[in-house]
Design a protein around this motif. Structure first.
Motif, PDB file in Angstrom:
ATOM      1  N   ALA A 149       0.825  -1.205   0.000  1.00 41.45           N
ATOM      2  CA  ALA A 149       0.000   0.000   0.000  1.00 41.45           C
ATOM      3  C   ALA A 149       0.863   1.261   0.000  1.00 41.45           C
ATOM      4  CB  ALA A 149      -0.927   0.001   1.212  1.00 41.45           C
ATOM      5  N   MET A 150       1.892   1.272   0.838  1.00 42.24           N
ATOM      6  CA  MET A 150       2.767   2.437   0.880  1.00 42.24           C
ATOM      7  C   MET A 150       3.579   2.563  -0.400  1.00 42.24           C
ATOM      8  SD  MET A 150       2.047   4.094   3.499  1.00 42.24           S
ATOM      9  CE  MET A 150       3.294   5.305   3.088  1.00 42.24           C
ATOM     10  N   ALA A 151       3.798   1.452  -1.082  1.00 43.82           N
ATOM     11  CA  ALA A 151       4.487   1.521  -2.368  1.00 43.82           C
ATOM     12  C   ALA A 151       3.641   2.281  -3.380  1.00 43.82           C
ATOM     13  CB  ALA A 151       4.790   0.112  -2.883  1.00 43.82           C
ATOM     14  N   VAL A 152       2.333   2.064  -3.360  1.00 45.49           N
ATOM     15  CA  VAL A 152       1.434   2.823  -4.235  1.00 45.49           C
ATOM     16  C   VAL A 152       1.483   4.296  -3.873  1.00 45.49           C
ATOM     17  CG1 VAL A 152      -0.979   3.183  -4.884  1.00 45.49           C
ATOM     18  CG2 VAL A 152      -0.090   0.860  -4.638  1.00 45.49           C
ATOM     19  N   TRP A 153       1.452   4.587  -2.576  1.00 43.85           N
ATOM     20  CA  TRP A 153       1.500   5.971  -2.104  1.00 43.85           C
ATOM     21  C   TRP A 153       2.804   6.641  -2.522  1.00 43.85           C
ATOM     22  CZ3 TRP A 153       4.444   8.932   1.299  1.00 43.85           C
ATOM     23  CH2 TRP A 153       3.850  10.080   1.808  1.00 43.85           C
ATOM     24  N   GLY A 154       3.909   5.946  -2.341  1.00 47.21           N
ATOM     25  CA  GLY A 154       5.201   6.521  -2.713  1.00 47.21           C
ATOM     26  C   GLY A 154       5.358   6.672  -4.207  1.00 47.21           C
ATOM     27  N   ALA A 155       4.866   5.677  -4.979  1.00 50.01           N
ATOM     28  CA  ALA A 155       4.951   5.770  -6.428  1.00 50.01           C
ATOM     29  C   ALA A 155       4.136   6.945  -6.949  1.00 50.01           C
ATOM     30  CB  ALA A 155       4.468   4.469  -7.061  1.00 50.01           C
ATOM     31  N   THR A 156       3.039   7.257  -6.270  1.00 56.49           N
ATOM     32  CA  THR A 156       2.220   8.403  -6.664  1.00 56.49           C
ATOM     33  C   THR A 156       3.046   9.683  -6.628  1.00 56.49           C
ATOM     34  OG1 THR A 156       0.214   7.347  -5.813  1.00 56.49           O
ATOM     35  CG2 THR A 156       0.148   9.739  -6.111  1.00 56.49           C
ATOM     36  N   ALA A 157       3.871   9.824  -5.594  1.00 53.25           N
ATOM     37  CA  ALA A 157       4.721  11.016  -5.493  1.00 53.25           C
ATOM     38  C   ALA A 157       5.711  11.079  -6.639  1.00 53.25           C
ATOM     39  CB  ALA A 157       5.467  11.003  -4.153  1.00 53.25           C
ATOM     40  N   GLY A 158       6.298   9.927  -7.003  1.00 54.53           N
ATOM     41  CA  GLY A 158       7.263   9.921  -8.090  1.00 54.53           C
ATOM     42  C   GLY A 158       6.637  10.240  -9.434  1.00 54.53           C
ATOM     43  N   VAL A 159       5.461   9.678  -9.706  1.00 49.75           N
ATOM     44  CA  VAL A 159       4.782   9.932 -10.972  1.00 49.75           C
ATOM     45  C   VAL A 159       4.323  11.386 -11.048  1.00 49.75           C
ATOM     46  CG1 VAL A 159       2.771   9.337 -12.381  1.00 49.75           C
ATOM     47  CG2 VAL A 159       4.091   7.526 -11.262  1.00 49.75           C
ATOM     48  N   ALA A 160       3.806  11.912  -9.935  1.00 54.98           N
ATOM     49  CA  ALA A 160       3.341  13.309  -9.924  1.00 54.98           C
ATOM     50  C   ALA A 160       4.469  14.284 -10.223  1.00 54.98           C
ATOM     51  CB  ALA A 160       2.728  13.633  -8.561  1.00 54.98           C
ATOM     52  N   MET A 161       5.679  13.919  -9.815  1.00 56.27           N
ATOM     53  CA  MET A 161       6.841  14.777 -10.034  1.00 56.27           C
ATOM     54  C   MET A 161       7.068  15.052 -11.517  1.00 56.27           C
ATOM     55  SD  MET A 161      10.766  13.772  -9.068  1.00 56.27           S
ATOM     56  CE  MET A 161      12.164  14.496  -9.923  1.00 56.27           C
ATOM     57  N   VAL A 162       6.808  14.055 -12.366  1.00 55.74           N
ATOM     58  CA  VAL A 162       7.066  14.227 -13.797  1.00 55.74           C
ATOM     59  C   VAL A 162       5.811  14.543 -14.594  1.00 55.74           C
ATOM     60  CG1 VAL A 162       9.158  12.854 -13.835  1.00 55.74           C
ATOM     61  CG2 VAL A 162       6.974  11.702 -14.085  1.00 55.74           C
ATOM     62  N   VAL A 163       4.648  14.160 -14.082  1.00 59.17           N
ATOM     63  CA  VAL A 163       3.400  14.480 -14.781  1.00 59.17           C
ATOM     64  C   VAL A 163       3.101  15.971 -14.681  1.00 59.17           C
ATOM     65  CG1 VAL A 163       0.887  14.170 -14.735  1.00 59.17           C
ATOM     66  CG2 VAL A 163       2.403  12.182 -14.602  1.00 59.17           C
ATOM     67  N   GLY A 164       3.489  16.600 -13.561  1.00 57.73           N
ATOM     68  CA  GLY A 164       3.216  18.025 -13.365  1.00 57.73           C
ATOM     69  C   GLY A 164       3.687  18.899 -14.512  1.00 57.73           C
ATOM     70  N   PRO A 165       4.970  18.841 -14.881  1.00 55.94           N
ATOM     71  CA  PRO A 165       5.433  19.669 -15.998  1.00 55.94           C
ATOM     72  C   PRO A 165       4.762  19.338 -17.326  1.00 55.94           C
ATOM     73  CG  PRO A 165       7.286  18.923 -14.669  1.00 55.94           C
ATOM     74  CD  PRO A 165       6.083  18.177 -14.183  1.00 55.94           C
ATOM     75  N   ILE A 166       4.469  18.042 -17.576  1.00 59.69           N
ATOM     76  CA  ILE A 166       3.818  17.666 -18.830  1.00 59.69           C
ATOM     77  C   ILE A 166       2.420  18.265 -18.895  1.00 59.69           C
ATOM     78  CG2 ILE A 166       2.949  15.729 -20.186  1.00 59.69           C
ATOM     79  CD1 ILE A 166       5.227  14.046 -18.980  1.00 59.69           C
ATOM     80  N   LEU A 167       1.657  18.074 -17.834  1.00 59.91           N
ATOM     81  CA  LEU A 167       0.310  18.642 -17.787  1.00 59.91           C
ATOM     82  C   LEU A 167       0.358  20.158 -17.851  1.00 59.91           C
ATOM     83  CD1 LEU A 167      -2.739  18.167 -17.404  1.00 59.91           C
ATOM     84  CD2 LEU A 167      -2.345  18.215 -14.928  1.00 59.91           C
ATOM     85  N   GLY A 168       1.331  20.753 -17.166  1.00 59.71           N
ATOM     86  CA  GLY A 168       1.477  22.201 -17.193  1.00 59.71           C
ATOM     87  C   GLY A 168       1.738  22.728 -18.590  1.00 59.71           C
ATOM     88  N   GLY A 169       2.556  21.994 -19.371  1.00 64.20           N
ATOM     89  CA  GLY A 169       2.857  22.414 -20.733  1.00 64.20           C
ATOM     90  C   GLY A 169       1.644  22.363 -21.637  1.00 64.20           C
ATOM     91  N   VAL A 170       0.899  21.266 -21.554  1.00 63.31           N
ATOM     92  CA  VAL A 170      -0.295  21.118 -22.388  1.00 63.31           C
ATOM     93  C   VAL A 170      -1.325  22.192 -22.068  1.00 63.31           C
ATOM     94  CG1 VAL A 170      -2.246  19.605 -22.915  1.00 63.31           C
ATOM     95  CG2 VAL A 170       0.063  18.640 -22.706  1.00 63.31           C
ATOM     96  N   LEU A 171      -1.561  22.435 -20.780  1.00 61.30           N
ATOM     97  CA  LEU A 171      -2.561  23.427 -20.387  1.00 61.30           C
ATOM     98  C   LEU A 171      -2.109  24.845 -20.715  1.00 61.30           C
ATOM     99  CD1 LEU A 171      -3.662  21.937 -16.934  1.00 61.30           C
ATOM    100  CD2 LEU A 171      -4.981  21.963 -19.056  1.00 61.30           C
ATOM    101  N   THR A 172      -0.837  25.151 -20.492  1.00 63.15           N
ATOM    102  CA  THR A 172      -0.332  26.500 -20.767  1.00 63.15           C
ATOM    103  C   THR A 172      -0.426  26.824 -22.253  1.00 63.15           C
ATOM    104  OG1 THR A 172       1.176  26.387 -18.879  1.00 63.15           O
ATOM    105  CG2 THR A 172       1.658  28.032 -20.566  1.00 63.15           C
ATOM    106  N   ASP A 173      -0.060  25.858 -23.097  1.00 63.59           N
ATOM    107  CA  ASP A 173      -0.128  26.061 -24.545  1.00 63.59           C
ATOM    108  C   ASP A 173      -1.561  26.145 -25.046  1.00 63.59           C
ATOM    109  OD1 ASP A 173       2.330  26.503 -25.606  1.00 63.59           O
ATOM    110  OD2 ASP A 173       2.750  24.422 -26.095  1.00 63.59           O
TER     111      ASP A 173
END
Length: 506
Positions: A149-173
């Motif tokens: 369960a904590m592995a899912v929680w921790g993996a969420t933090a890692g994925v969010a770290m890289v999804v943030g800039p991608i989502l930010g780029g798509v929305l900003t453009d």
């Protein structure tokens, strides 16, 4: 000395028997947790656009992120305890409401100063949510499933770290930088509805709150972070040095007070008697600083030197995101079985190698596939860090310290993030001032491509120099995780999986 609590004891320290299937609650919590972590990095790709639209400096826009992280980090110690006292579900839902409304405020602002204020409120909402997610997971999952369960929680933090800039780029453009905040509104509503239905209301118990500790830690963090970030701008004036010194002194007093406080300290120092918890806090502080720091130089390089749009710049993160997502599940399965030193040591070493490769090739005319390979290697390493570190941090902690442990772990990550963002602002400003005097303020750090090839090369050199900060953090994390000891949880190394007791107290 430990003692077994009988079945007739109040269920204030263990709630696993109350939730027959805790996984739906986990997925409900992950949505909100993912959203607030995405907001740590989503601003990075929109930095040049915000600089141009709001007539701001690089340092001003870095404060848009730093203010969020500072407001996130300072209260997170006490909000973990508030969840134990007033209900983790209640604090989570309240924080989610504050966060979602503050996101609307962020999107409606027209000045960088107003945006910073709104981000402070948004960060406070996030601070109410994060420790509740970790504490609830610790309490509703039995020991044999807690690592997964904590592995899912921790993996969420890692994925969010890289999804943030991608989502930010798509929305900003596509829609404008305001939509990196507006998107939180529908997500927040869905997250609230799911948490309301699926997250259980766990038993609460009284706490005596260490308000002096809250004041000391908050003042120390503000003085240190503000002083570090503004130091270069103010040419390290005497009052800046005094501010940083005062912050360091207050931090020392805070630690001393936690040792002397015989009631209930904000940070129970007994947590750090567990070596794996201590090592995990160092490792996650390093990852927090990396997550907050590396996006700014990379996104500025991509847009100012290569002339990429925000979306195109964000696509540089795709290899990192793909590897992190692809490996999250298999790494999660290994978390309960392998020595954490093996998994995280491999992760930090591979990430460091990938980052050094990125540093080496960050030039104006480098082939984009070379940058993609470097980012993919970093993604492989990160997948082996986030989830195992989170799972290892709290595995040996008693239920009575679930809230405190979650608060300290998340506060440590946020402290790393705040200091990482503050330090990267200093480095970018100083290196731009060295290579391109005047670029740190406006113009050359904006959204337009630098036309002069010589200036573009110098700008690349400045961003390369700044990226040595996150590279060094990977090295520190690698040394730290070598000190992990072998876990003693059920199932590791062939140990039998015992039925969970009603509760364990120290």
């Amino acid at each position: 000395m430990t003692r077994l609590v009988t079945q007739s004891a109040p269920p204030q320290d263990d709630s696993t028997s109350e939730v027959t299937n805790p996984w739906p609650a986990l997925w409900a919590l992950v949505i909100g947790f993912f959203m607030i972590l995405v907001d740590l990095t989503i601003v990075t790709v929109a930095t040049p656009t915000i600089i141009e639209d709001l007539d701001a400096s690089v340092n001003d826009v870095v404060w848009v992120t730093s203010a969020y992280m500072l407001a996130y980090a300072v209260p997170v110690l006490i909000t973990g305890r508030l969840g134990d006292r007033f209900g983790s579900k209640n604090l989570y839902l309240a924080g989610l409401t504050v966060f979602t409304l503050a996101s609307l405020w962020c999107g409606l602002t027209t000045t960088v100063e107003a945006l910073i204020v709104a981000r402070i409120v948004q960060g406070f909402g996030a601070s109410m949510m994060t420790p509740q997610t970790m504490a609830i997971i610790t309490r509703i999952f039995p020991p044999a499933q807690r690592g997964s369960a904590m592995a899912v929680w921790g993996a969420t933090a890692g994925v969010a770290m890289v999804v943030g800039p991608i989502l930010g780029g798509v929305l900003t453009d596509g829609l404008g930088w305001e939509w990196i905040f507006f998107v939180n509104i529908p997500v927040g509503i869905v997250a609230f509805a799911m948490a309301w239905r699926r997250v259980p209301a766990l038993p609460t118990h009284a706490h005596s709150f260490d308000w002096l500790g809250v004041a000391l830690s908050g003042a120390a963090m503000f003085l240190l972070c503000f002083g570090i970030q503004e130091g270069h701008q103010e040419d390290w004036a005497g009052w800046i040095v005094a501010m940083i010194t005062a912050g360091a002194v207050l931090l020392a007093i805070f630690i001393l007070w936690q040792r002397l406080n015989r009631a209930e300290p904000l940070v129970p120092l007994s947590l750090f008697k567990d070596r794996n918890f201590s090592v995990s806090t160092v490792a996650i502080a390093c990852m927090g600083s990396i997550a907050a720091a590396f996006g700014f130089p990379l996104m500025l390089y991509a847009q100012a030197v290569r002339g990429y749009s925000p979306t195109e710049a964000a696509l540089l993160m795709v290899p990192m995101a793909v590897m992190s997502i692809f490996l999250a599940r298999p790494i999660g399965r290994l978390t309960d079985r392998l020595h954490p030193r093996l998994i995280t040591g491999f992760g930090f070493a591979v990430s460091l190698f990938g980052f050094l490769l990125l540093l080496w090739r960050l030039q104006p005319d480098v082939a984009v596939w070379e940058l993609g390979v470097a980012m993919g290697v970093v993604g492989v390493g990160n997948a082996c860090i986030w989830a195992p570190t989170a799972a290892t941090a709290n595995r040996n902690l008693p239920m009575s310290l679930a809230g405190a442990g979650a608060g300290v772990y998340n506060a440590t990550r946020q402290v790393g993030s705040v200091l990482g963002a503050a330090a990267i602002a200093v480095l970018m400003d100083s290196r731009l001032a060295h290579y391109l005097p005047g670029a740190a303020a406006h113009g050359d750090a904006g959204a337009d491509k630098i036309a002069d090839p010589h200036a573009a090369a110098l700008f690349s050199n400045a961003m390369q120099d700044a990226l040595w900060l996150p590279a060094s953090m990977y090295a520190v994390g690698l040394v730290a995780v070598l000190f992990y000891e072998a876990p003693k949880h059920a199932g590791f190394g062939g140990a039998p999986v015992a039925a969970p007791a009603a509760g364990i107290k120290e």
